[in-house]
Design a protein around this motif. Structure first.
Motif, PDB file in Angstrom:
ATOM      1  N   LEU A 178      -6.377   0.106   1.226  1.00 18.72           N
ATOM      2  CA  LEU A 178      -6.974  -0.808   0.254  1.00 18.72           C
ATOM      3  C   LEU A 178      -5.954  -1.305  -0.762  1.00 18.72           C
ATOM      4  O   LEU A 178      -6.065  -2.417  -1.255  1.00 18.72           O
ATOM      5  CB  LEU A 178      -8.128  -0.113  -0.472  1.00 18.72           C
ATOM      6  N   ALA A 179      -4.957  -0.480  -1.067  1.00 13.30           N
ATOM      7  CA  ALA A 179      -3.971  -0.849  -2.073  1.00 13.30           C
ATOM      8  C   ALA A 179      -2.967  -1.868  -1.532  1.00 13.30           C
ATOM      9  O   ALA A 179      -2.505  -2.736  -2.263  1.00 13.30           O
ATOM     10  CB  ALA A 179      -3.233   0.387  -2.559  1.00 13.30           C
ATOM     11  N   ARG A 180      -2.640  -1.737  -0.249  1.00 19.74           N
ATOM     12  CA  ARG A 180      -1.655  -2.639   0.350  1.00 19.74           C
ATOM     13  C   ARG A 180      -2.237  -3.250   1.631  1.00 19.74           C
ATOM     14  O   ARG A 180      -1.859  -2.882   2.732  1.00 19.74           O
ATOM     15  CB  ARG A 180      -0.383  -1.867   0.666  1.00 19.74           C
ATOM     16  N   PRO A 181      -3.148  -4.209   1.536  1.00 20.41           N
ATOM     17  CA  PRO A 181      -3.804  -4.725   2.744  1.00 20.41           C
ATOM     18  C   PRO A 181      -2.886  -5.528   3.656  1.00 20.41           C
ATOM     19  O   PRO A 181      -3.168  -5.652   4.839  1.00 20.41           O
ATOM     20  CB  PRO A 181      -4.924  -5.600   2.193  1.00 20.41           C
ATOM     21  N   ALA A 182      -1.787  -6.066   3.149  1.00 22.09           N
ATOM     22  CA  ALA A 182      -0.906  -6.893   3.981  1.00 22.09           C
ATOM     23  C   ALA A 182       0.196  -6.080   4.637  1.00 22.09           C
ATOM     24  O   ALA A 182       0.956  -6.622   5.437  1.00 22.09           O
ATOM     25  CB  ALA A 182      -0.290  -8.002   3.133  1.00 22.09           C
ATOM     26  N   ASP A 183       0.310  -4.799   4.341  1.00 19.01           N
ATOM     27  CA  ASP A 183       1.376  -3.969   4.908  1.00 19.01           C
ATOM     28  C   ASP A 183       0.969  -3.523   6.314  1.00 19.01           C
ATOM     29  O   ASP A 183      -0.003  -2.780   6.486  1.00 19.01           O
ATOM     30  CB  ASP A 183       1.610  -2.749   4.015  1.00 19.01           C
ATOM     31  N   PRO A 184       1.700  -3.949   7.371  1.00 14.05           N
ATOM     32  CA  PRO A 184       1.309  -3.588   8.736  1.00 14.05           C
ATOM     33  C   PRO A 184       1.592  -2.128   9.083  1.00 14.05           C
ATOM     34  O   PRO A 184       1.124  -1.639  10.104  1.00 14.05           O
ATOM     35  CB  PRO A 184       2.139  -4.537   9.605  1.00 14.05           C
ATOM     36  N   ASN A 185       2.350  -1.411   8.273  1.00 15.58           N
ATOM     37  CA  ASN A 185       2.696  -0.025   8.570  1.00 15.58           C
ATOM     38  C   ASN A 185       1.715   0.988   7.972  1.00 15.58           C
ATOM     39  O   ASN A 185       1.849   2.175   8.207  1.00 15.58           O
ATOM     40  CB  ASN A 185       4.103   0.284   8.056  1.00 15.58           C
ATOM     41  N   VAL A 186       0.754   0.526   7.208  1.00 15.64           N
ATOM     42  CA  VAL A 186      -0.207   1.426   6.596  1.00 15.64           C
ATOM     43  C   VAL A 186      -1.220   1.870   7.645  1.00 15.64           C
ATOM     44  O   VAL A 186      -1.721   1.067   8.414  1.00 15.64           O
ATOM     45  CB  VAL A 186      -0.928   0.722   5.421  1.00 15.64           C
ATOM     46  N   ARG A 187      -1.512   3.184   7.661  1.00 14.20           N
ATOM     47  CA  ARG A 187      -2.496   3.713   8.600  1.00 14.20           C
ATOM     48  C   ARG A 187      -3.898   3.360   8.109  1.00 14.20           C
ATOM     49  O   ARG A 187      -4.193   3.463   6.930  1.00 14.20           O
ATOM     50  CB  ARG A 187      -2.351   5.217   8.724  1.00 14.20           C
ATOM     51  N   VAL A 188      -4.745   2.933   9.014  1.00 14.37           N
ATOM     52  CA  VAL A 188      -6.115   2.547   8.674  1.00 14.37           C
ATOM     53  C   VAL A 188      -7.097   3.385   9.492  1.00 14.37           C
ATOM     54  O   VAL A 188      -6.739   3.920  10.532  1.00 14.37           O
ATOM     55  CB  VAL A 188      -6.362   1.039   8.930  1.00 14.37           C
ATOM     56  N   PRO A 189      -8.331   3.499   9.041  1.00 15.45           N
ATOM     57  CA  PRO A 189      -9.331   4.231   9.825  1.00 15.45           C
ATOM     58  C   PRO A 189      -9.588   3.543  11.160  1.00 15.45           C
ATOM     59  O   PRO A 189      -9.495   2.324  11.275  1.00 15.45           O
ATOM     60  CB  PRO A 189     -10.590   4.188   8.960  1.00 15.45           C
ATOM     61  N   ALA A 190      -9.912   4.341  12.161  1.00 18.05           N
ATOM     62  CA  ALA A 190     -10.168   3.806  13.494  1.00 18.05           C
ATOM     63  C   ALA A 190     -11.436   2.958  13.481  1.00 18.05           C
ATOM     64  O   ALA A 190     -12.393   3.255  12.776  1.00 18.05           O
ATOM     65  CB  ALA A 190     -10.312   4.936  14.500  1.00 18.05           C
ATOM     66  N   VAL A 191     -11.417   1.903  14.274  1.00 16.84           N
ATOM     67  CA  VAL A 191     -12.573   1.023  14.401  1.00 16.84           C
ATOM     68  C   VAL A 191     -13.339   1.437  15.650  1.00 16.84           C
ATOM     69  O   VAL A 191     -12.763   1.610  16.709  1.00 16.84           O
ATOM     70  CB  VAL A 191     -12.130  -0.456  14.520  1.00 16.84           C
ATOM     71  N   ALA A 192     -14.632   1.637  15.516  1.00 19.93           N
ATOM     72  CA  ALA A 192     -15.459   2.021  16.655  1.00 19.93           C
ATOM     73  C   ALA A 192     -16.671   1.105  16.723  1.00 19.93           C
ATOM     74  O   ALA A 192     -17.182   0.663  15.699  1.00 19.93           O
ATOM     75  CB  ALA A 192     -15.900   3.477  16.515  1.00 19.93           C
TER      76      ALA A 192
END
Length: 72
Positions: free
Chosen positions: A28-42
Motif C-alpha cells: 500500500l505504501a509503494r504501489p508502483a514498485d514492482p519488487n514489492v511482495r503482494v498478497p496472492a490473488v485467488a
C-alpha cells in the motif's frame, strides 16, 4: 499527584495515543514498485454459498410449530 491530575493525564495520554501512525504495508505504501511482495490473488465465485430460493410446497403449520416451539 492529586486525584484530579491522574484522570486528566490519562485522558491526554489516550488522546495522543490515538494520533499515532500505524505501520503501512509495503504493497500500500509503494504501489508502483514492482519488487514489492503482494498478497496472492485467488478466484472466489460470487454465488458460492448462496441458497436457492425456489418456491416450495406449503407445509403443515402444526408440525412447523412443534419443531420451533419449546421442547418438553
Amino acid at each position: 499527584m492529586t486525584l484530579v491530575k491522574v484522570p486528566f493525564l490519562a485522558a491526554i495520554a489516550l488522546a495522543l495515543g490515538a494520533c499515532t501512525m500505524s505501520a503501512v504495508p509495503d504493497h500500500l505504501a509503494r504501489p508502483a514498485d514492482p519488487n514489492v511482495r503482494v498478497p496472492a490473488v485467488a478466484y472466489r465465485s460470487v454465488t458460492a454459498g448462496a441458497a436457492t430460493l425456489r418456491p416450495a410446497d406449503p407445509k403443515d403449520w402444526h408440525e412447523l410449530n412443534r419443531q420451533v416451539g419449546p421442547k418438553s
